[in-house]
Design a protein around this motif. Structure first.
Motif, PDB file in Angstrom:
ATOM      1  N   ALA A  68       2.997  -8.874  -1.463  1.00  0.00           N
ATOM      2  CA  ALA A  68       3.078  -8.220  -0.154  1.00  0.00           C
ATOM      3  C   ALA A  68       3.896  -6.932  -0.264  1.00  0.00           C
ATOM      4  N   PHE A  69       3.537  -5.964   0.572  1.00  0.00           N
ATOM      5  CA  PHE A  69       4.266  -4.691   0.615  1.00  0.00           C
ATOM      6  C   PHE A  69       5.507  -4.773   1.504  1.00  0.00           C
ATOM      7  N   PHE A  70       5.422  -5.596   2.552  1.00  0.00           N
ATOM      8  CA  PHE A  70       6.529  -5.642   3.509  1.00  0.00           C
ATOM      9  C   PHE A  70       6.582  -7.010   4.174  1.00  0.00           C
ATOM     10  N   GLU A  71       7.742  -7.294   4.762  1.00  0.00           N
ATOM     11  CA  GLU A  71       7.942  -8.528   5.517  1.00  0.00           C
ATOM     12  C   GLU A  71       8.476  -8.158   6.896  1.00  0.00           C
ATOM     13  N   THR A  72       8.068  -8.895   7.929  1.00  0.00           N
ATOM     14  CA  THR A  72       8.493  -8.574   9.293  1.00  0.00           C
ATOM     15  C   THR A  72       9.345  -9.691   9.874  1.00  0.00           C
ATOM     16  N   ASP A  73      10.245  -9.311  10.777  1.00  0.00           N
ATOM     17  CA  ASP A  73      11.091 -10.261  11.491  1.00  0.00           C
ATOM     18  C   ASP A  73      10.904  -9.998  12.981  1.00  0.00           C
ATOM     19  N   GLU A  74      10.137 -10.868  13.630  1.00  0.00           N
ATOM     20  CA  GLU A  74       9.795 -10.669  15.049  1.00  0.00           C
ATOM     21  C   GLU A  74      11.039 -10.685  15.933  1.00  0.00           C
ATOM     22  N   LYS A  75      11.997 -11.553  15.577  1.00  0.00           N
ATOM     23  CA  LYS A  75      13.178 -11.725  16.430  1.00  0.00           C
ATOM     24  C   LYS A  75      14.000 -10.448  16.524  1.00  0.00           C
ATOM     25  N   SER A  76      14.252  -9.830  15.363  1.00  0.00           N
ATOM     26  CA  SER A  76      15.083  -8.624  15.357  1.00  0.00           C
ATOM     27  C   SER A  76      14.257  -7.340  15.341  1.00  0.00           C
ATOM     28  N   ARG A  77      12.916  -7.493  15.324  1.00  0.00           N
ATOM     29  CA  ARG A  77      12.007  -6.350  15.314  1.00  0.00           C
ATOM     30  C   ARG A  77      12.296  -5.416  14.143  1.00  0.00           C
ATOM     31  N   VAL A 113      11.399  -4.414   9.920  1.00  0.00           N
ATOM     32  CA  VAL A 113      10.430  -4.481   8.826  1.00  0.00           C
ATOM     33  C   VAL A 113      11.173  -4.158   7.544  1.00  0.00           C
ATOM     34  N   SER A 114      11.052  -5.015   6.530  1.00  0.00           N
ATOM     35  CA  SER A 114      11.727  -4.768   5.255  1.00  0.00           C
ATOM     36  C   SER A 114      10.685  -4.657   4.154  1.00  0.00           C
ATOM     37  N   LEU A 115      10.842  -3.643   3.312  1.00  0.00           N
ATOM     38  CA  LEU A 115       9.924  -3.424   2.190  1.00  0.00           C
ATOM     39  C   LEU A 115      10.241  -4.381   1.049  1.00  0.00           C
ATOM     40  N   THR A 116       9.192  -4.884   0.398  1.00  0.00           N
ATOM     41  CA  THR A 116       9.395  -5.647  -0.835  1.00  0.00           C
ATOM     42  C   THR A 116       9.548  -4.648  -1.982  1.00  0.00           C
ATOM     43  N   GLU A 117       9.869  -5.163  -3.158  1.00  0.00           N
ATOM     44  CA  GLU A 117      10.022  -4.281  -4.313  1.00  0.00           C
ATOM     45  C   GLU A 117       8.714  -3.539  -4.597  1.00  0.00           C
ATOM     46  N   GLU A 118       7.602  -4.280  -4.523  1.00  0.00           N
ATOM     47  CA  GLU A 118       6.302  -3.650  -4.769  1.00  0.00           C
ATOM     48  C   GLU A 118       5.984  -2.643  -3.663  1.00  0.00           C
ATOM     49  N   GLY A 119       6.338  -2.990  -2.423  1.00  0.00           N
ATOM     50  CA  GLY A 119       6.093  -2.090  -1.304  1.00  0.00           C
ATOM     51  C   GLY A 119       6.887  -0.803  -1.423  1.00  0.00           C
ATOM     52  N   ALA A 120       8.140  -0.909  -1.884  1.00  0.00           N
ATOM     53  CA  ALA A 120       8.972   0.281  -2.054  1.00  0.00           C
ATOM     54  C   ALA A 120       8.353   1.231  -3.079  1.00  0.00           C
ATOM     55  N   GLU A 121       7.840   0.668  -4.175  1.00  0.00           N
ATOM     56  CA  GLU A 121       7.220   1.505  -5.200  1.00  0.00           C
ATOM     57  C   GLU A 121       5.947   2.167  -4.665  1.00  0.00           C
ATOM     58  N   GLU A 122       5.165   1.401  -3.915  1.00  0.00           N
ATOM     59  CA  GLU A 122       3.910   1.921  -3.368  1.00  0.00           C
ATOM     60  C   GLU A 122       4.163   3.037  -2.360  1.00  0.00           C
ATOM     61  N   ILE A 123       5.095   2.804  -1.425  1.00  0.00           N
ATOM     62  CA  ILE A 123       5.358   3.817  -0.398  1.00  0.00           C
ATOM     63  C   ILE A 123       6.010   5.035  -1.013  1.00  0.00           C
ATOM     64  N   GLU A 124       6.794   4.836  -2.059  1.00  0.00           N
ATOM     65  CA  GLU A 124       7.424   5.950  -2.762  1.00  0.00           C
ATOM     66  C   GLU A 124       6.358   6.903  -3.319  1.00  0.00           C
ATOM     67  N   GLN A 125       5.328   6.327  -3.921  1.00  0.00           N
ATOM     68  CA  GLN A 125       4.233   7.136  -4.472  1.00  0.00           C
ATOM     69  C   GLN A 125       3.495   7.876  -3.358  1.00  0.00           C
ATOM     70  N   ARG A 126       3.257   7.180  -2.248  1.00  0.00           N
ATOM     71  CA  ARG A 126       2.508   7.796  -1.140  1.00  0.00           C
ATOM     72  C   ARG A 126       3.312   8.942  -0.507  1.00  0.00           C
ATOM     73  N   LEU A 127       4.626   8.735  -0.333  1.00  0.00           N
ATOM     74  CA  LEU A 127       5.460   9.788   0.247  1.00  0.00           C
ATOM     75  C   LEU A 127       5.558  10.983  -0.692  1.00  0.00           C
ATOM     76  N   ALA A 128       5.666  10.705  -2.000  1.00  0.00           N
ATOM     77  CA  ALA A 128       5.733  11.786  -2.981  1.00  0.00           C
ATOM     78  C   ALA A 128       4.441  12.598  -2.963  1.00  0.00           C
ATOM     79  N   ALA A 129       3.304  11.903  -2.854  1.00  0.00           N
ATOM     80  CA  ALA A 129       2.012  12.592  -2.819  1.00  0.00           C
ATOM     81  C   ALA A 129       1.879  13.460  -1.574  1.00  0.00           C
ATOM     82  N   SER A 130       2.580  13.071  -0.489  1.00  0.00           N
ATOM     83  CA  SER A 130       2.537  13.847   0.754  1.00  0.00           C
ATOM     84  C   SER A 130       3.553  14.977   0.758  1.00  0.00           C
ATOM     85  N   GLY A 131       4.353  15.073  -0.310  1.00  0.00           N
ATOM     86  CA  GLY A 131       5.348  16.139  -0.415  1.00  0.00           C
ATOM     87  C   GLY A 131       6.567  15.936   0.447  1.00  0.00           C
ATOM     88  N   LEU A 132       6.876  14.692   0.812  1.00  0.00           N
ATOM     89  CA  LEU A 132       8.001  14.428   1.714  1.00  0.00           C
ATOM     90  C   LEU A 132       9.297  14.108   0.988  1.00  0.00           C
TER      91      LEU A 132
END
Length: 931
Positions: free
Chosen positions: A266-275, A277-296
């Protein structure tokens, strides 16, 4: 057991301390005959006598007995009220910087006059802090009569005062106001550009009424002054696109896997009670690549400090897309995102989520993105009130939070004995299976009490519960009042009459603060309500006597009926709030009764959970409508309350820990601003900044211990030209033998100094000094504001460091220190560059005018929910820039902060007219600022 035995013999430490104060009270009482013999003029002259004694070296403790005896006698003559001995004890406690816990009806407002009068004699000012504007105005008028009669000046701080009125109020001997007003004035003062513009004077002594409410309940939410930021629409839209693609990828994986993904995929996990969203290790790597590709991303690592702002907005984007649902949490109406109140289901027009969340939702829905409001100044109540050399408070309930008061504020809680023993009966709680059964039982009990004429005060935890109970009472045919804390003044008048025969009053826990409930009714309030339009004369006097007689007769009947019955519809998460409600009954030895009704659906009881032994026992042993009462159950509830109190204390403590980091930096910045404002000239500061900036630039290009061929000469030339607009012949210098970085630094310094000296010689010295001062203050404010925004974002994401087995608060301290050092480096470069590169056009010599401060937004923002607790609204209209130009016709065309060319310079435009560019600002705050 031994402690109980020892207390029975020697008394508690609190009892012994109160007994020791009794010696001071005896001294005061001994002086009473002497003071009573004074004429009015002689009594009023006591104030000047005390001031003379202070000037001659006497301390406040030396004059305390006579001063207290004096103000007591003055109170008798002016207010018709004489302080009891226990009130004298409370006055001593307040003077000593401690908290006086006094039961409801013991006269805390009158007690405050003792310490207020004594400490105001020095002329350094005493602040009396209340929980709302109504009480501030009421107490300033009511107790102000006493103080002004004794020759002291009294001021009151309420909203909508101009700066001159505020300055006069703060210069008074005694100043009444709310905690919010005092705090916001402090923050605004430290955004002014001249000492004469500031309204507050140095802190001396603050006496806080309802100290538990202000220093405990409201201490979790810092005060914030905010202003508009630059347009980040593109950033929000880009991040929203990245987030939607990112979420869609996981949803596609889940669909392919036929449901929940295996652990580690999974890329992320959600907590409905506290609203959250926490990234998993794999999710952090994936979003890192996507943000880098967007130049952010500025660096390759997602969690580098340079990427803090992007990560913050990424988190808000994830929350907006995953945790906030259209037509549930918000609706879209007229191209705007409008929040839906989760409790009432009503639209909350004008309210906005903070920290970029609202903008993230707007980007998600594709509507117009309103500018985010950026923090320009903030402070917690803990750090604000700890600046007072002497801090004291009073309330009816503080003992349960004594440890926190000592840990955070170093204030001791002293329980003051009542003037008359309490005769109220506190019954055991009644437990029911569900809310419907509980409210039927409550309505039935209220009807029974109402039939015998016993007044009932019902405490609820929310407006919704008040309305629900009102429906049940209507079914029972019971006439009643439903109140909340929206209209303090009207509420105070109604709550004051809650002790009348047969009265039934439903109020939230906020209701009626500072209002005394008297059995039979309150004579003063009835006269004000019924005779306000009647002229003075025999007829009015007759009506006053009639009201007094009716109140006396009603009181007799209410006493026969058993006094005031206080009914709690559920336990609050804090025992202190429950005690406040109970304390409404049993005033000054009056009889009274209190009882709480609970059920398994109450918020507090849900702490036990549906599968606990307690819940199973309740469900299996209780029939519908049946109630039980048990000391064991009451004890279990108290244990649950203690757990919640401990959790809330940890939340407040965490807020203080994080704000302490900012507070140390805030002190440095505010002290630096004060020194700049107080200085006639800041030339030395500017020279030092220029020297440090050049030293840093040369040191970066020519590291110590390196060879000339290793130096970044091209980078050095580029940086010097970028910052200072100078083009020194560094290549020629390198041809010299034994050239050292120190020599290069000295030559660049000499060139910059020569440029500055040429500018100064061609300018009137007084104007040049003002320009240096203005630029320094403006750029200091600008970089501090940017630093606060970065710290806000850092605090939102620093918890992720805990995943790497690191302590978030320690990481925050380390990163915040580095960011502060970086901010100071940027400030030095910025100020030096602006002054060296500034092009001055001087048609005629005139001093530079300081900019007007814009109408800032003020908020009392809860850091956990993001909601504004100050009811100020959030709004997002553009405000005037903090610093438009240096002033008048003085202008810095180059460098940060300079104004662009004015295309409307040849037009005759009134300075207060709207700017033709369409910005919405006045012309003098927009393009006209450069004229």
């Amino acid at each position: 057991m031994m402690n109980v035995f020892m207390k029975s013999i020697f008394g508690s430490s609190n009892d012994r301390y109160v007994k020791s104060i009794g010696k001071v009270v005896n001294q005061i009482n001994a002086l009473e005959p002497q003071i009573q013999a004074l004429s009015d003029a002689e009594l009023q002259a006591q104030t000047d006598k005390f001031r003379s004694q202070i000037d001659n070296g006497a301390t406040l403790d030396d004059i305390l007995p006579e001063a207290f005896a004096t103000i007591r006698e003055a109170s008798v003559r002016v207010l018709g009220m004489r302080h009891f001995d226990v009130q004298m004890v409370g006055g001593v406690v307040l003077h000593r910087g401690e908290i006086a816990e006094m039961k409801t009806g013991e006269g805390k407002t009158l007690v405050a006059t003792l310490a207020t009068y004594l400490n105001a004699i020095e002329g350094k000012g005493v602040h009396v802090v209340t929980v709302n504007d109504y009480l501030a105005k009421r107490d300033a008028e009511w107790m102000g009569r006493l103080h002004t009669w004794m020759g002291l000046t009294v001021g009151v701080i309420v909203p909508n005062l101009n700066e001159q009125q505020r300055r006069e109020a703060y210069n008074a001997d005694i100043t009444y106001g709310t905690n919010n007003e005092f705090g916001f004035d402090y923050l605004r003062d430290n955004m002014k550009h001249e000492r004469s513009q500031m309204v507050q004077r140095p802190f001396n002594h603050a006496i806080i009424d309802e100290v538990d409410s202000i220093l405990i309940d409201e201490a979790r939410t810092p005060l914030i002054i905010s202003g508009p930021t630059e347009d980040k629409t593109d950033l929000y839209v880009t991040i929203d696109k990245v987030v939607k693609d990112f979420v869609a990828e996981q949803r596609a994986r889940e669909k392919a896997a036929g449901g929940t993904l295996p652990e580690g995929e999974a890329f992320f996990e959600t907590d409905e009670k506290s609203r959250t969203v926490s990234l998993t290790e794999e999710g952090a790597e994936e979003i890192e690549q996507r943000l880098a590709a967007s130049g952010l991303l500025e660096t390759d690592n997602l969690y580098d400090v340079e990427n803090t702002q992007v990560v913050h907005h990424l988190n808000e984007g994830l929350r907006a897309n995953l945790m906030f649902k259209l037509d549930d949490n918000y609706i879209v109406k007229d191209d705007k995102v409008i929040i839906i109140d989760e409790f009432t289901g009503r639209m909350m027009e004008g309210r906005r989520w903070s920290n970029g969340l609202h903008q993230a939702v707007e980007a998600k829905e594709g509507v117009k993105i309103e500018p985010e409001n950026q923090t320009m100044a903030s402070i917690t109540f803990q750090n604000y009130f700890r600046m007072y050399p002497k801090l004291s408070g009073m309330t009816g309930t503080a003992a349960t939070e004594a440890a926190e008061f000592w840990d955070i504020y170093k204030m001791n809680v002293v329980e003051i004995p009542t003037n008359v023993p309490v005769s109220r009966i506190d019954e055991e709680d009644e437990f029911y299976k569900n809310t419907q059964d509980k409210f039927r039982a409550i309505a039935k009990s209220i009807r029974e009490k109402n039939e015998i004429g016993q007044p009932v005060l019902v405490g609820t935890v929310s407006i919704e519960k008040s309305e629900l109970l009102s429906e049940f009472l209507n079914q029972e045919g019971v006439k009643h009042e439903v109140l909340n804390a929206r209209f303090h003044e009207r509420e105070a008048h109604i709550v004051a009459q809650a002790g009348r025969l047969g009265a039934v009053t439903i109020a939230t826990n906020m209701a009626g603060r500072g209002t005394d409930i008297q059995l039979g009714g309150n004579v003063e309030f009835r006269i004000e309500d019924e005779l306000s339009e009647m002229e003075e004369g025999p007829k009015r006097e007759m009506e006053v006597e009639r009201i007094k007689a009716e109140v006396a007769e009603e009181k007799r009947k209410v006493l026969e009926a058993g006094g005031l019955f206080v009914l709690g519809t559920e336990r609050h998460e804090s025992r202190r709030i429950d005690n406040q409600l109970r304390g409404r009954s049993g005033r000054q030895g009056d009889p009274g009764l209190s009882r709480f009704y609970l059920c398994l659906e109450d918020d507090l009881l849900r702490i036990f959970g549906p599968d606990t032994l307690f819940a199973r026992m309740m469900n299996s042993n209780l029939e519908d409508g049946e109630a039980i009462g048990s000391k064991w159950l009451s004890k279990a509830i108290e244990t649950a309350q203690k757990k919640v109190e401990a959790r809330n204390y940890e939340v407040r403590k965490q807020v203080v820990e994080y704000d302490d980091v900012m507070n140390d930096q805030r002190k440095v910045i505010y002290e630096q601003r004060a020194e700049i404002m107080d200085s006639e000239a800041v030339e030395d500061v500017v020279v030092d900044m220029r020297s440090d900036a050049i030293n840093a630039i040369v040191g970066e290009a020519c590291p110590p211990g390196s060879y000339p061929e290793q130096w970044d000469v091209a980078g050095l030339k580029s940086r010097i030209e970028e910052v200072f607009g100078l083009t020194p012949p560094i290549e020629q210098w390198l041809e010299e033998d034994q050239i050292e970085p120190e020599i290069i630094e000295e030559r660049i310094q000499a060139a910059a100094d020569a440029e500055m000296e040429a500018k100064a010689q061609g300018t009137d010295p007084s104007i040049w000094r003002q320009i240096e001062k203005s630029v320094l203050l403006e750029r200091l404010d600008f970089h501090w504001k940017e630093h606060l925004a970065t710290l806000d974002a850092l605090r939102q994401v620093i918890w992720m460091r805990g995943l790497a087995q690191k302590q978030p608060i320690n990481e925050y301290k380390r990163e915040a220190f580095g960011l502060f050092e970086s901010m100071l480096d940027k400030l030095r470069e910025d100020v030096s560059g602006i002054l060296v590169k500034a092009q001055l056009r001087m048609p005629e010599p005139q001093p530079a005018a300081l900019p007007d401060l814009p109408d800032f937004l003020t908020g009392h923002i809860d850091p956990l929910t993001g909601f504004d607790n100050s009811d100020d609204g959030d709004g997002s209209a553009q405000r005037a820039a903090l610093f438009g130009a240096l002033a008048g016709s003085t202008r810095a065309d180059a460098g940060p902060g300079g104004m662009a060319d004015n295309p409307y310079a040849d037009m005759e435009i009134n300075r207060n007219a709207p700017c033709p560019c369409g910005s919405g600002n006045k012309y003098k705050h927009c393009h006209g600022a450069a004229r």
